[in-house]
Design an enzyme around this catalytic site. Structure first.
Site, mmCIF file in Angstrom:
data_model
loop_
_atom_site.group_PDB
_atom_site.id
_atom_site.type_symbol
_atom_site.label_atom_id
_atom_site.label_comp_id
_atom_site.label_asym_id
_atom_site.label_seq_id
_atom_site.Cartn_x
_atom_site.Cartn_y
_atom_site.Cartn_z
ATOM 1 N N PRO B 133 32.285 49.978 80.634
ATOM 2 C CA PRO B 133 31.703 48.908 79.808
ATOM 3 C C PRO B 133 30.785 48.007 80.640
ATOM 4 C CG PRO B 133 34.035 49.146 79.316
ATOM 5 C CD PRO B 133 33.747 50.038 80.487
ATOM 6 N N ARG B 272 0.074 71.162 52.009
ATOM 7 C CA ARG B 272 0.092 69.900 51.265
ATOM 8 C C ARG B 272 -1.336 69.398 51.048
ATOM 9 N NH1 ARG B 272 2.916 66.600 47.852
ATOM 10 N NH2 ARG B 272 2.597 64.403 48.364
ATOM 11 N N GLU B 367 22.208 60.204 80.227
ATOM 12 C CA GLU B 367 21.915 60.931 81.480
ATOM 13 C C GLU B 367 20.913 60.174 82.354
ATOM 14 O OE1 GLU B 367 23.174 64.073 82.550
ATOM 15 O OE2 GLU B 367 24.590 63.993 80.896
#
Lengths: 267, 393
Positions: B133, B272, B367
């Site tokens: 923590p 589209r 990481e």
């Protein structure tokens, strides 16, 4: 007596290629390879290899040979077969083999099979996934003068000289038998072909494959003449049009719609 | 210098690509968009397939019975295996196995028997307990979990944070301060069984990704001296080496998402139409597609360069950091642009883009955050340990 099974495999554009990437060259009458999408072994041919390997699973001394006619890149198809578990690979590659028709393909394959020598059965896909002609397998059987059992889902050897063969029919399964040597062809009912194992991929990468040229096979000019001519190659266009049926009530609209469909001979 | 794939790599990639397309994607269509695990029967079926393919536990070396797939090929495969909805944090839902924590290969024989081999056999699962923590970016200073020697045991007290999988793991690698005066030389790595009295899963911590992580507490947890991995006081080096190596597949997985998002975007803009023309014909869209591709390709070469260095057993910390920073940030940009090209449909749960967008955000922190990577890389550049010239050595 160890069996010798020969699998014929063709390299085709990946059938999973997005439709938007599909291009043809109308002048050259050729499919333009989609950039960045590697061609693959024709899926029906891969299923034929799978059937041969299932026989090898039961009789491990069976030898499976992969033969492919194509350009230099068709080497990958041979290697794929080896990675699936086949023992030997042969690539039939020669400038004169470019743009061959189904008969010419069958003819060159027949010479290759004769050059291979002793074999018990030949395994083919029911048709190639690019032009879908479905003529090479039966043509090859004809040229070799051996029986053909086509569009099957499985095969097995009852004895060293006799095979049993199953084909899915609309109302059941047809079971056939034939003496060897025999040609068999397979359809999607075979089920999923095996994934190459890492070990076999490594082995296949190191394995030398034979490359046979036209001269190695004794391809004869007259016998090699094409029997068909590709007249045109084009992508069909579909036109969609929308017509709104206007009416005061749903019932009237339905009636008008039915009449329109009748006029168009749809109902 | 050869940038081409080897024949083996091409075939293995084709194999895994087919596996994702034929096995994972069809299952995923019927699953909850936030699912992170397969139904057990499907997981078992697919695991048997990857075992038959010889690609299960691909990082496990051959001498330990694994396939020993090298780090370059693993980086390439990480890019393939993540190309599905759950792919970033649960590539192929774990059916390729995970191997054992790399540090355990340096364990002593007794520890290998108790932890490494069961992990390889799939009997035991491990977690990695580094972050606390008090912070995770500077573990040498942030680690406050304390170990005090008591005869043949150590008494451990403290807490850990962001320990993914600790609630279901059988053991963990726990980094503990055993000498408060010795700085980074005062950290020791313990192998801790999760059923040890005093080991407490304090809470499940829900985060941006479609899963949770854990917060752990240790209350007078007694761990034997024989469970020290490596040497007392050498734990930080163990953690550091592993973190650098992890950054390579970590970076590669993000590229996989970017590749999939780019594929979807190109397909979409070609179909589209707006204001009478296809989106693909709008320059604003074309630039986004090209920027996506530049991000993808730059990331891939950075990852492969780091992997090549690791493969050659050269120092690769700088390269792994560069790959990690760039590819995690780039993948976020690619998915962001791809959502923009899709418009409203891009943020629906009908598509995987929204999940990728959320989960990729974490990658800039996990990481080793981008900023810490940059600090480390800056040190190397300024000291001359890394430089811009073409490397000749």
């Amino acid at each position: 007596m160890p069996l010798h099974l020969i699998c014929c495999a063709k390299q085709v554009p990946d059938p999973e290629t997005p439709a938007a990437s599909f291009r043809i060259d109308p002048a050259a009458k050729k499919v333009v390879p989609a950039p960045g999408i590697a061609p693959v072994i024709s899926p029906f041919d891969e299923q034929a290899v799978e059937v041969a390997l299932r026989i090898k699973d039961k009789r491990p001394d069976t030898k499976v040979t992969i033969v492919s006619l194509g350009g230099a890149s068709a080497r990958d198809v041979v290697k794929h077969g080896l990675a699936m578990g086949a023992d030997e690979g042969i690539l039939l590659e020669d400038p004169t083999f470019e743009n061959v028709d189904a008969f010419q393909t069958a003819y060159v394959l027949s010479l290759a099979v004769k050059k291979v020598g002793q074999f018990d059965a030949i395994f083919c896909g029911r048709q190639a996934a690019d032009f879908d002609q479905g003529q090479v397998a039966i043509g090859l059987a004809e040229l070799l003068g051996i029986p053909a059992l086509i569009n099957g889902q499985s095969a097995d050897f009852i004895t060293d000289n006799r095979v049993t063969f199953e084909r899915v029919l609309p109302d059941g399964i047809g079971v056939f038998e034939a003496n060897t040597p025999v040609l068999t062809s397979y359809s999607q009912e075979v089920g999923q072909p095996r994934y190459p194992t890492l070990r076999n991929i490594m082995t296949a990468a190191r394995k030398e494959i034979s490359v046979w040229k036209a001269a190695d096979l004794g391809v004869n000019g007259a016998a090699f003449a094409p029997k068909t001519r590709l007249v045109d190659l084009y992508v069909p266009t579909y036109e969609g049009a929308c017509e709104i049926i206007e009416a005061d009530s749903p019932a009237e609209a339905g009636e008008k719609l039915a009449l329109k469909l009748r006029e168009a001979k749809i109902i | 210098m050869d940038l081409r794939l080897t024949e083996e790599q091409r075939h293995i990639i084709q194999n895994v690509r087919r596996f994702v397309r034929e096995e994972i994607l069809p299952l995923e269509r019927d699953m909850d968009p936030d699912a992170y695990e397969l139904p057990p029967a499907e997981h078992e079926r697919l695991t048997q397939m990857t075992k038959a393919m010889g690609l299960y536990h691909m990082s496990v070396p051959e001498e330990y019975g694994g396939p020993g797939v090298d780090i370059i090929t693993r980086a390439l495969l990480a890019e393939e295996m993540s190309q599905h909805r759950a792919g970033l944090y649960s590539p192929c839902y774990g059916v390729f196995g995970g191997g054992a924590p790399e540090q355990l290969y340096a364990a002593n024989e007794d520890q290998k028997q108790r932890y490494l081999w069961p992990a390889i056999r799939g009997e035991k699962r491990a977690f990695f307990g580094l972050t606390e923590p008090s912070g995770g970016s500077d573990p040498a200073r942030a680690i406050q979990t304390k170990g005090v020697r008591d005869g043949d045991d150590w008494i451990i007290n403290g807490s850990k944070m962001f320990n993914s999988g600790a609630d279901t793991a059988d053991f963990g690698l726990l980094f503990v301060r055993t000498n408060p005066q010795a700085g980074r030389q005062g950290i020791t790595c313990f192998l801790v069984d999760t059923d040890t009295p005093g080991f407490i899963v304090k809470r499940l911590v829900h985060v941006l990704r479609s899963h949770y992580t854990t917060e752990l507490a240790f209350d007078d947890m007694r761990v034997p001296q024989t469970n020290i991995l490596g040497e007392e006081g050498k734990g930080f080096a163990i953690a550091n080496e592993q973190l650098s190596l992890n950054r390579i597949p970590y970076a590669a997985a993000g590229i996989g998402l970017a590749v999939a998002a780019q594929r979807m975007a190109i397909d979409y803009v070609k179909n589209r139409q707006t204001f009478g023309d296809f989106l693909a014909n709008r320059q604003a869209i074309q630039w986004m597609i090209v920027d996506n591709e530049l991000d993808i390709r730059t990331s891939r070469w950075l990852v492969l360069h780091a992997a090549q260095k690791a493969y050659d057993k050269q120092p690769f910390r700088f390269e792994a950091g560069a790959a990690k920073v760039f590819s995690t940030e780039a993948a976020g940009r690619v998915v962001d642009r791809s959502i923009q090209m899709h418009g409203g449909v891009g943020v629906t749960k009908d598509m995987p883009l929204e999940r990728w967008y959320r989960e990729l955000r974490i990658r800039r922190i996990g990481e080793g955050p981008s900023e810490v990577q940059r600090i480390i890389m800056a040190r190397d550049l300024i000291s001359g340990a890394a430089h811009s010239e073409i490397e000749l050595a």
